[in-house]
Design a protein around this motif. Structure first.
Motif, PDB file in Angstrom:
ATOM      1  N   MET A 119       0.816  -1.217   0.000  1.00 12.16           N
ATOM      2  CA  MET A 119       0.000   0.000   0.000  1.00 12.16           C
ATOM      3  C   MET A 119       0.850   1.268   0.000  1.00 12.16           C
ATOM      4  O   MET A 119       0.428   2.308  -0.520  1.00 12.16           O
ATOM      5  CB  MET A 119      -0.948  -0.016   1.185  1.00 12.16           C
ATOM      6  N   GLN A 120       2.045   1.205   0.570  1.00 13.55           N
ATOM      7  CA  GLN A 120       2.960   2.349   0.473  1.00 13.55           C
ATOM      8  C   GLN A 120       3.312   2.624  -0.982  1.00 13.55           C
ATOM      9  O   GLN A 120       3.287   3.768  -1.440  1.00 13.55           O
ATOM     10  CB  GLN A 120       4.240   2.068   1.274  1.00 13.55           C
ATOM     11  N   LEU A 121       3.648   1.575  -1.711  1.00 14.25           N
ATOM     12  CA  LEU A 121       4.019   1.732  -3.121  1.00 14.25           C
ATOM     13  C   LEU A 121       2.836   2.223  -3.948  1.00 14.25           C
ATOM     14  O   LEU A 121       2.991   3.022  -4.872  1.00 14.25           O
ATOM     15  CB  LEU A 121       4.547   0.405  -3.661  1.00 14.25           C
ATOM     16  N   ALA A 122       1.636   1.730  -3.598  1.00 14.59           N
ATOM     17  CA  ALA A 122       0.444   2.189  -4.315  1.00 14.59           C
ATOM     18  C   ALA A 122       0.168   3.657  -4.024  1.00 14.59           C
ATOM     19  O   ALA A 122      -0.180   4.433  -4.928  1.00 14.59           O
ATOM     20  CB  ALA A 122      -0.754   1.337  -3.914  1.00 14.59           C
ATOM     21  N   GLU A 123       0.352   4.051  -2.772  1.00 15.10           N
ATOM     22  CA  GLU A 123       0.117   5.436  -2.380  1.00 15.10           C
ATOM     23  C   GLU A 123       1.100   6.389  -3.066  1.00 15.10           C
ATOM     24  O   GLU A 123       0.769   7.538  -3.367  1.00 15.10           O
ATOM     25  CB  GLU A 123       0.235   5.550  -0.861  1.00 15.10           C
ATOM     26  N   GLY A 125       2.058   6.058  -6.001  1.00 18.50           N
ATOM     27  CA  GLY A 125       1.743   6.073  -7.423  1.00 18.50           C
ATOM     28  C   GLY A 125       2.606   5.150  -8.256  1.00 18.50           C
ATOM     29  O   GLY A 125       2.582   5.221  -9.488  1.00 18.50           O
ATOM     30  N   LYS A 126       3.352   4.258  -7.595  1.00 17.88           N
ATOM     31  CA  LYS A 126       4.240   3.352  -8.321  1.00 17.88           C
ATOM     32  C   LYS A 126       3.509   2.107  -8.824  1.00 17.88           C
ATOM     33  O   LYS A 126       4.066   1.351  -9.616  1.00 17.88           O
ATOM     34  CB  LYS A 126       5.415   2.955  -7.436  1.00 17.88           C
ATOM     35  N   MET A 127       2.296   1.875  -8.331  1.00 13.40           N
ATOM     36  CA  MET A 127       1.511   0.725  -8.758  1.00 13.40           C
ATOM     37  C   MET A 127       0.043   0.985  -8.459  1.00 13.40           C
ATOM     38  O   MET A 127      -0.300   1.909  -7.714  1.00 13.40           O
ATOM     39  CB  MET A 127       1.976  -0.562  -8.056  1.00 13.40           C
ATOM     40  N   ASN A 128      -0.801   0.152  -9.030  1.00 16.15           N
ATOM     41  CA  ASN A 128      -2.241   0.237  -8.810  1.00 16.15           C
ATOM     42  C   ASN A 128      -2.718  -1.129  -8.344  1.00 16.15           C
ATOM     43  O   ASN A 128      -2.518  -2.128  -9.046  1.00 16.15           O
ATOM     44  CB  ASN A 128      -2.947   0.647 -10.102  1.00 16.15           C
ATOM     45  N   ILE A 129      -3.345  -1.195  -7.179  1.00 20.14           N
ATOM     46  CA  ILE A 129      -3.722  -2.507  -6.635  1.00 20.14           C
ATOM     47  C   ILE A 129      -4.861  -3.154  -7.412  1.00 20.14           C
ATOM     48  O   ILE A 129      -5.155  -4.342  -7.188  1.00 20.14           O
ATOM     49  CB  ILE A 129      -4.093  -2.419  -5.138  1.00 20.14           C
ATOM     50  N   ASP A 130      -5.486  -2.435  -8.335  1.00 19.73           N
ATOM     51  CA  ASP A 130      -6.535  -3.041  -9.164  1.00 19.73           C
ATOM     52  C   ASP A 130      -5.989  -3.543 -10.499  1.00 19.73           C
ATOM     53  O   ASP A 130      -6.753  -4.033 -11.342  1.00 19.73           O
ATOM     54  CB  ASP A 130      -7.673  -2.052  -9.385  1.00 19.73           C
ATOM     55  N   ASN A 131      -4.681  -3.430 -10.677  1.00 12.43           N
ATOM     56  CA  ASN A 131      -4.043  -4.037 -11.844  1.00 12.43           C
ATOM     57  C   ASN A 131      -3.779  -5.512 -11.579  1.00 12.43           C
ATOM     58  O   ASN A 131      -3.701  -5.954 -10.427  1.00 12.43           O
ATOM     59  CB  ASN A 131      -2.734  -3.327 -12.177  1.00 12.43           C
ATOM     60  N   VAL A 213       6.297  -6.404  -4.311  1.00  4.24           N
ATOM     61  CA  VAL A 213       7.072  -5.345  -3.658  1.00  4.24           C
ATOM     62  C   VAL A 213       8.480  -5.286  -4.228  1.00  4.24           C
ATOM     63  O   VAL A 213       9.007  -4.197  -4.514  1.00  4.24           O
ATOM     64  CB  VAL A 213       7.108  -5.558  -2.126  1.00  4.24           C
ATOM     65  N   GLU A 214       9.100  -6.428  -4.410  1.00  2.00           N
ATOM     66  CA  GLU A 214      10.451  -6.453  -4.987  1.00  2.00           C
ATOM     67  C   GLU A 214      10.463  -5.880  -6.395  1.00  2.00           C
ATOM     68  O   GLU A 214      11.346  -5.071  -6.738  1.00  2.00           O
ATOM     69  CB  GLU A 214      10.981  -7.892  -5.012  1.00  2.00           C
ATOM     70  N   GLN A 215       9.511  -6.294  -7.205  1.00  2.00           N
ATOM     71  CA  GLN A 215       9.487  -5.854  -8.597  1.00  2.00           C
ATOM     72  C   GLN A 215       9.249  -4.351  -8.716  1.00  2.00           C
ATOM     73  O   GLN A 215       9.909  -3.668  -9.502  1.00  2.00           O
ATOM     74  CB  GLN A 215       8.383  -6.607  -9.351  1.00  2.00           C
ATOM     75  N   VAL A 216       8.325  -3.836  -7.929  1.00  2.00           N
ATOM     76  CA  VAL A 216       7.963  -2.426  -8.040  1.00  2.00           C
ATOM     77  C   VAL A 216       9.007  -1.518  -7.402  1.00  2.00           C
ATOM     78  O   VAL A 216       9.344  -0.453  -7.943  1.00  2.00           O
ATOM     79  CB  VAL A 216       6.576  -2.175  -7.406  1.00  2.00           C
TER      80      VAL A 216
END
Length: 506
Positions: A119-123, A125-131, A213-216
């Motif tokens: 959720m930190q990475l999503a917040e 803007g590095k990823m979208n949890i609905d992807n 998490v590792e990939q993003v």
């Protein structure tokens, strides 16, 4: 033990400050003294209440510890403002007394850390949890076209469509070396359900998230947790490992946990299991207190902000009709909780609806006769001004009674092995069907033993190897196996007696 001391500090500071008054500052300092006095009066009843609760909790834990076989545990109780109780009880497998800084494997309590990392990475803007998952892990390919639709959110909420029946990770003989290998072994898996439709608790879901998490982030999973969660919160006694084989090297103070047999705790090295992302965090009661306070303060602790309150609220809520948020079970009343269980360590944590956080870490593992939840239930009862229940009998009474019953059963089966002739004479007058039915009844223990893995799966939904089942109740299963084998020998002996001297026809 830690408890509020603010009112004493306020009174002392107020006295020193007021004593140093000068004419030039007389009115200003008089005003401040008045404010300090008011604050002291406000805090005093709160502090007295927390002190009383701390004493009640300590007394309760001493009482329930005396009835338990668990060698040692540590606890922390917090509000959003402070730690009101933190203490260790008993000793580790090396005989060293446990305190609030002693390291424990926290098992599945680790999932909330993995969820926060995502959720930190999503917040950011590095990823979208609905992807979809394979948008972030290109190598993630199941033997099921529905796998391509599995989203990060669905995996967080444990509604991915994976379960132990289609991927029995706890029954495998070998373990992956890293997250890449863990993802690779999913290639032949077909989903049990359409993603997003059914909740099924499944550890590999959070291994998948660790790889996301590792990939993003471009960092190893353990390094990401260290830099973005543990270090900012000053959780200096906390670390993430990839395998149970690395637990012993995770901390200089870490020691083996325990299994239970014949009413005793037995030190044992944790069976090999790949746990990164799902159950790999080692922590202390003091560190977990900071973690719980972060949750109670909407993603902040002091000057540190790890997550926006809106994002944290998303983690603390479950999809409609489902029990699991993101790393937390969500009660109907809004209570957040999670249990963690290994074969030699276990943990319980809860955030109550009235603003308390409680975590208890144990150095005893999964066992059919140990009730870890009773500890945290009793503490939460005290916090809610209820009387906690203390078991009437010590924890060893039931397993020892059961084992004595099995020993008596073994004695009587052996006795019957020496009375085949007498048995034959007694059953000569019986119809053949009745004698066969009695013989078949002797095979029931062996049938239960053979079908035990299936029965465990039916009752729990988890698929376990024989060794893991055995470690849950080694004493009972050893004696029960002897009963089953002796009954099998008895049946063959009686069948030989039938063949030598056929029974009287119906």
């Amino acid at each position: 033990m830690q408890s509020f001391k603010q009112s004493g500090v306020v009174r002392a500071f107020s006295a020193d400050f007021c004593a140093s008054s000068s004419k030039a500052m007389h009115y200003f300092r008089t005003f401040l003294c008045f404010i300090f006095a008011i604050i002291s009066l406000i805090l005093q009843p709160v502090n007295a209440q927390n002190s009383r609760k701390s004493q009640e909790i300590d007394q309760y834990l001493r009482e329930i510890q005396a009835k338990s076989n668990i060698p040692g545990f540590a606890i922390a109780v917090v509000t959003k403002d402070s730690v009101i109780f933190s203490k260790g009880y008993g000793a580790d497998s090396k005989g060293i007394p446990i305190n609030s800084r002693s390291p424990f494997a926290i098992a599945s309590l680790s999932k909330a850390f993995t969820a926060m990392a995502v959720m930190q990475l999503a917040e950011q803007g590095k990823m979208n949890i609905d992807n979809s998952i394979n948008q972030y892990i290109p190598t993630f390919k199941l033997a099921d076209p529905r796998g391509a639709k599995m989203t990060v959110r669905q995996v967080l909420n444990q509604v991915s469509g994976l379960n132990d029946k289609v991927f029995p990770e706890l029954a495998f003989k070998t373990e992956p070396e890293n997250l890449d290998k863990a993802i690779e072994r999913l290639n032949d898996v077909k989903l049990a359900d359409d993603p997003g439709t059914r909740f099924t608790y499944h550890n590999p879901n959070y291994q998948i998230l660790a790889k996301v998490v590792e990939q993003v982030s471009g960092q190893p999973f353990d390094k990401y947790l260290e830099a973005n969660i543990f270090k900012p919160l000053q959780m200096s006694g906390t670390k993430s490992v990839s395998s149970t084989s690395a637990l012993s090297s995770s901390s200089s103070g870490f020691s083996d946990g325990h299994i239970f047999a014949f009413g005793k705790a037995i030190p044992l090295h944790e069976p090999d299991w790949f746990i990164e992302g799902a159950a790999g965090v080692v922590s202390t009661a003091d560190d977990m207190a900071k973690w719980l306070r972060l949750q109670l303060n909407q993603g902040k602790l002091g000057d540190v902000t790890l997550l926006d309150s809106t994002t944290l609220k998303m983690m603390h809520n479950a999809p409609t009709g489902k029990p699991y948020g993101m790393g937390w079970f969500v009660g109907k009343d809004g209570t957040l909780s999670h249990s963690g269980i290994l074969w030699t360590y276990s943990a319980e944590q809860i955030i109550t609806k009235n603003g308390y956080g409680v975590v208890i870490l144990f150095n005893g593992g999964i066992n059919a006769f140990e009730d870890y939840h009773a500890f945290i239930q009793g503490v939460t009862d005290i916090l809610e001004n209820k009387k906690p229940e203390v078991p009437t009998f010590p924890a060893w009474v039931f397993p020892i009674t059961l084992n004595v019953a099995l020993l008596i059963g073994i004695f009587f089966v052996i006795l019957r092995l020496f009375r085949i002739e007498q048995w034959y004479r007694n059953h000569q007058k019986r119809p053949r069907w009745k004698s066969r039915l009695l013989l078949f009844s002797r095979l029931v223990p062996m049938l239960i033993l053979v079908l035990l893995p299936v029965l465990v799966t039916m009752l729990s939904g988890r698929v376990l190897s024989w060794r893991r089942i055995y470690l849950m109740a080694p004493d009972f299963l050893t004696l029960f196996s002897i009963v089953a084998l002796l009954n099998l020998v008895l049946v063959f002996s009686r069948l030989l007696s039938f063949n030598a001297r056929p029974l009287k026809p119906n």
